[in-house]
Design an enzyme around this catalytic site. Structure first.
Site, PDB file in Angstrom:
ATOM      1  N   ARG A  68       0.811  -1.225   0.000  1.00 29.37           N
ATOM      2  CA  ARG A  68       0.000   0.000   0.000  1.00 29.37           C
ATOM      3  C   ARG A  68       0.837   1.264   0.000  1.00 29.37           C
ATOM      4  NH1 ARG A  68      -2.923  -1.761   5.419  1.00 29.37           N
ATOM      5  NH2 ARG A  68      -0.728  -2.249   5.763  1.00 29.37           N
ATOM      6  N   HIS A  98       5.029   3.633   8.113  1.00 31.69           N
ATOM      7  CA  HIS A  98       3.601   3.855   7.839  1.00 31.69           C
ATOM      8  C   HIS A  98       2.748   3.265   8.945  1.00 31.69           C
ATOM      9  CE1 HIS A  98       2.545  -0.315   6.493  1.00 31.69           C
ATOM     10  NE2 HIS A  98       3.853  -0.376   6.363  1.00 31.69           N
TER      11      HIS A  98
END
Ligand code: CO
Length: 214
Positions: free
Chosen positions: A46, A98
């Site tokens: 992602r 992240h």
């Protein structure tokens, strides 16, 4: 058409689009690369380096691994840093973690994950270094997000420990090391605003491999 076959179809379309914009696009790319940025991020599907930064081919030298770890015995990461700083002369090094990072999540659990154990231990080491701060956070998700940020910070410090980064910065005034977090949920990049020069100075009291430390 299968997802696999679509890739080649999409590639053909991409080549056409790029040539329509600029007929010399690929000819220009073939001449060489001169990126200003080295990006080191997580392998998570992602968190696509170029796309989230809006950068094009030739703009950024990229290295990705599970949970954006910088281990000084990892010949792969160390070679990337050496090449990007010493040969490509990048101006900025970005360590990008992240939220919702599976690697960091796994490191928070008491579980034997086989071959992943030594890799995830790098993150457990970050946890140990910041145990007091993390233990004081009651909410597990908040603690998880904080560990993701602290992991970025510690990996930035590991980059600063390298001889090539210290030496080049002291000689040329760059590269600067930046710590970022990509928020998967909002799509936003967050700059942790780490003070690079302060960290370099702190590091040099023990890890000085350049010169000019006091
Ligand atoms: Co991740």
């Amino acid at each position: 058409m299968s997802k696999y076959e679509q890739i080649f179809e999409k590639n053909r379309q991409w080549v056409e689009d790029k040539k329509a914009e600029n007929p010399d696009f690929f000819e220009h790319l073939s001449k060489g690369q001169d990126p200003d940025f080295l990006y080191i991020g997580c392998s998570d599907s992602r968190v696509t380096a170029e796309e989230i930064m809006g950068l094009a081919p030739g703009d950024v030298f990229v290295h990705r691994n599970i949970a954006n770890v910088i281990s000084n015995t990892d010949l792969n990461t160390m070679s990337v840093i050496e090449f990007a700083v010493g040969h490509l002369d990048v101006k900025h090094i970005i360590i990008c973690g992240h939220y919702y990072c599976g690697g960091v999540k796994a490191a928070m659990q008491s579980k034997d994950l086989g071959l992943l154990n030594p890799w995830l231990r790098n993150i457990r080491d970050v946890y140990r270094l910041h145990k007091e701060e993390l233990a004081a956070i009651a909410d597990e998700h908040t603690r998880y997000e904080r560990l993701i940020e602290l992991n970025v910070e510690e990996q930035c410090i590991n980059v600063i420990k390298t001889a090539v980064v210290q030496r080049t910065f002291l000689n040329k005034g760059y590269p600067t090391v930046h710590g970022w977090v990509f928020d998967v949920r909002s799509g936003r990049l967050i700059d942790l605003d780490l003070n690079f020069e302060e960290k370099l100075h702190d590091i040099q009291s023990i890890y000085n491999l350049g010169t000019t430390a006091d």
